[in-house]
Motif scaffolding. Structure first.
Motif, short mmCIF file in Angstrom:
data_model
loop_
_atom_site.label_atom_id
_atom_site.label_comp_id
_atom_site.label_asym_id
_atom_site.label_seq_id
_atom_site.Cartn_x
_atom_site.Cartn_y
_atom_site.Cartn_z
N LEU A 1 0.92 -1.19 0.12
CA LEU A 1 -0.22 -0.07 0.05
C LEU A 1 0.94 1.19 0.05
CD1 LEU A 1 -2.75 -1.05 2.57
CD2 LEU A 1 -2.85 -1.00 0.02
N ALA A 2 2.14 1.28 0.64
CA ALA A 2 2.98 2.19 0.50
C ALA A 2 3.94 2.54 -0.96
CB ALA A 2 4.11 2.15 1.70
N LEU A 3 3.55 1.71 -1.83
CA LEU A 3 4.10 1.88 -3.15
C LEU A 3 3.83 3.09 -3.75
CD1 LEU A 3 4.19 -1.83 -4.50
CD2 LEU A 3 6.08 -0.75 -3.43
N ASN A 4 4.71 3.67 -4.27
CA ASN A 4 4.39 5.02 -5.38
C ASN A 4 5.13 4.61 -6.57
OD1 ASN A 4 6.90 6.11 -4.99
ND2 ASN A 4 6.51 6.75 -3.02
N GLU A 5 5.08 5.78 -7.39
CA GLU A 5 5.77 5.77 -8.67
C GLU A 5 7.24 5.64 -8.88
OE1 GLU A 5 4.74 9.02 -11.18
OE2 GLU A 5 2.66 8.64 -10.93
N ASP A 6 7.90 6.08 -7.63
CA ASP A 6 9.34 5.88 -7.71
C ASP A 6 9.95 4.45 -6.95
OD1 ASP A 6 9.92 8.08 -9.15
OD2 ASP A 6 9.56 9.29 -7.37
N SER A 7 8.82 3.85 -6.38
CA SER A 7 9.16 2.64 -5.48
C SER A 7 9.90 1.78 -6.35
CB SER A 7 8.08 1.82 -4.97
OG SER A 7 7.55 2.67 -3.88
N VAL A 8 11.05 1.09 -5.54
CA VAL A 8 11.58 -0.28 -6.03
C VAL A 8 11.45 -1.44 -5.44
CG1 VAL A 8 13.87 -1.19 -6.76
CG2 VAL A 8 13.65 1.47 -7.12
N VAL A 9 11.01 -2.41 -5.92
CA VAL A 9 10.61 -3.85 -5.61
C VAL A 9 11.79 -4.81 -5.74
CG1 VAL A 9 8.82 -5.76 -5.16
CG2 VAL A 9 8.20 -3.18 -5.18
N MET A 10 12.55 -5.03 -4.85
CA MET A 10 13.79 -6.22 -5.27
C MET A 10 12.78 -7.60 -5.41
SD MET A 10 16.20 -4.09 -5.60
CE MET A 10 17.38 -5.46 -5.68
N LEU A 11 13.42 -8.30 -6.22
CA LEU A 11 12.88 -9.56 -6.61
C LEU A 11 14.00 -10.58 -6.52
CD1 LEU A 11 11.38 -8.99 -10.08
CD2 LEU A 11 10.24 -8.99 -7.85
N GLU A 12 13.64 -11.87 -5.96
CA GLU A 12 14.69 -12.75 -5.67
C GLU A 12 15.71 -13.46 -6.71
OE1 GLU A 12 12.38 -15.71 -7.80
OE2 GLU A 12 11.67 -14.05 -6.71
N ARG A 13 15.25 -13.21 -7.96
CA ARG A 13 15.94 -13.73 -9.18
C ARG A 13 17.31 -12.59 -9.32
NH1 ARG A 13 14.12 -17.41 -12.57
NH2 ARG A 13 12.07 -16.76 -11.87
N LEU A 14 18.35 -13.31 -9.61
CA LEU A 14 19.31 -12.45 -9.95
C LEU A 14 19.37 -12.28 -11.66
CD1 LEU A 14 22.26 -14.82 -8.19
CD2 LEU A 14 21.29 -12.79 -7.42
N THR A 15 20.16 -11.10 -11.79
CA THR A 15 19.94 -10.68 -13.14
C THR A 15 20.57 -11.55 -14.20
OG1 THR A 15 22.23 -9.37 -13.03
CG2 THR A 15 20.34 -8.05 -12.57
N ASP A 16 21.50 -12.26 -13.87
CA ASP A 16 22.05 -13.42 -14.87
C ASP A 16 21.48 -14.60 -14.87
OD1 ASP A 16 23.07 -13.92 -12.56
OD2 ASP A 16 25.11 -14.62 -13.21
N GLU A 17 20.21 -14.83 -14.08
CA GLU A 17 19.49 -16.14 -14.11
C GLU A 17 18.55 -16.22 -15.07
OE1 GLU A 17 18.14 -18.13 -10.21
OE2 GLU A 17 18.49 -15.91 -9.62
N PRO A 18 18.38 -17.30 -15.92
CA PRO A 18 17.09 -17.25 -16.89
C PRO A 18 15.90 -17.13 -16.05
CG PRO A 18 18.74 -19.56 -16.60
CD PRO A 18 19.16 -18.52 -15.65
N LEU A 19 15.00 -16.96 -17.32
CA LEU A 19 13.51 -16.41 -16.51
C LEU A 19 12.67 -17.77 -16.95
CD1 LEU A 19 13.03 -13.14 -18.10
CD2 LEU A 19 14.00 -13.57 -15.84
N ASP A 20 11.79 -17.95 -15.95
CA ASP A 20 10.75 -19.08 -16.10
C ASP A 20 9.70 -18.88 -17.26
OD1 ASP A 20 11.93 -20.47 -14.14
OD2 ASP A 20 10.58 -19.56 -12.57
N VAL A 21 9.59 -19.67 -18.10
CA VAL A 21 8.40 -19.51 -19.21
C VAL A 21 7.42 -20.64 -18.76
CG1 VAL A 21 7.91 -19.84 -21.54
CG2 VAL A 21 10.17 -19.10 -21.13
N LEU A 22 6.04 -19.90 -18.87
CA LEU A 22 5.01 -20.65 -18.27
C LEU A 22 3.96 -20.69 -19.20
CD1 LEU A 22 5.97 -18.65 -15.68
CD2 LEU A 22 4.78 -20.14 -14.51
#
Length: 91
Positions: free
Chosen positions: A33-54
């Motif tokens: 609820l506190a997110l705004n336009e400049d918020s950054v949400v960190m994800l658990e995946r590293l930048t060099d990890e392949p992405l999941d295709v579903l």
């Protein structure tokens, strides 16, 4: 009734939802609820990890992001059964 040919022929035109998952995270509702336009949400995946295709929510492959003509795309790098994508198998 059926000609006994390709058993999957009837399914080849069925629409499915293909999606690519960049990453996930868990957050408390108050933080969402506190997110705004400049918020950054960190994800658990590293930048060099392949992405999941579903397909319909089930992981079928791993991929990497590519850009072409100003649009995002993906290159399949591994199929879910552990086999390499056809283009890599020939390399």
């Amino acid at each position: 009734m059926f000609d006994g040919g390709d058993g999957f022929a009837l399914l080849k035109d069925v629409d499915v939802r293909l999606s690519v998952e960049l990453g996930r995270t868990s957050m408390k509702l108050k933080d969402i609820l506190a997110l705004n336009e400049d918020s950054v949400v960190m994800l658990e995946r590293l930048t060099d990890e392949p992405l999941d295709v579903l397909v319909n929510g089930k992981v079928i492959a791993k991929a990497e992001i590519v850009t072409e003509g100003g649009r995002f795309g993906m290159r399949i790098v591994e199929l879910a059964n552990g086999a390499r994508a056809p283009s890599e198998a020939a390399a």
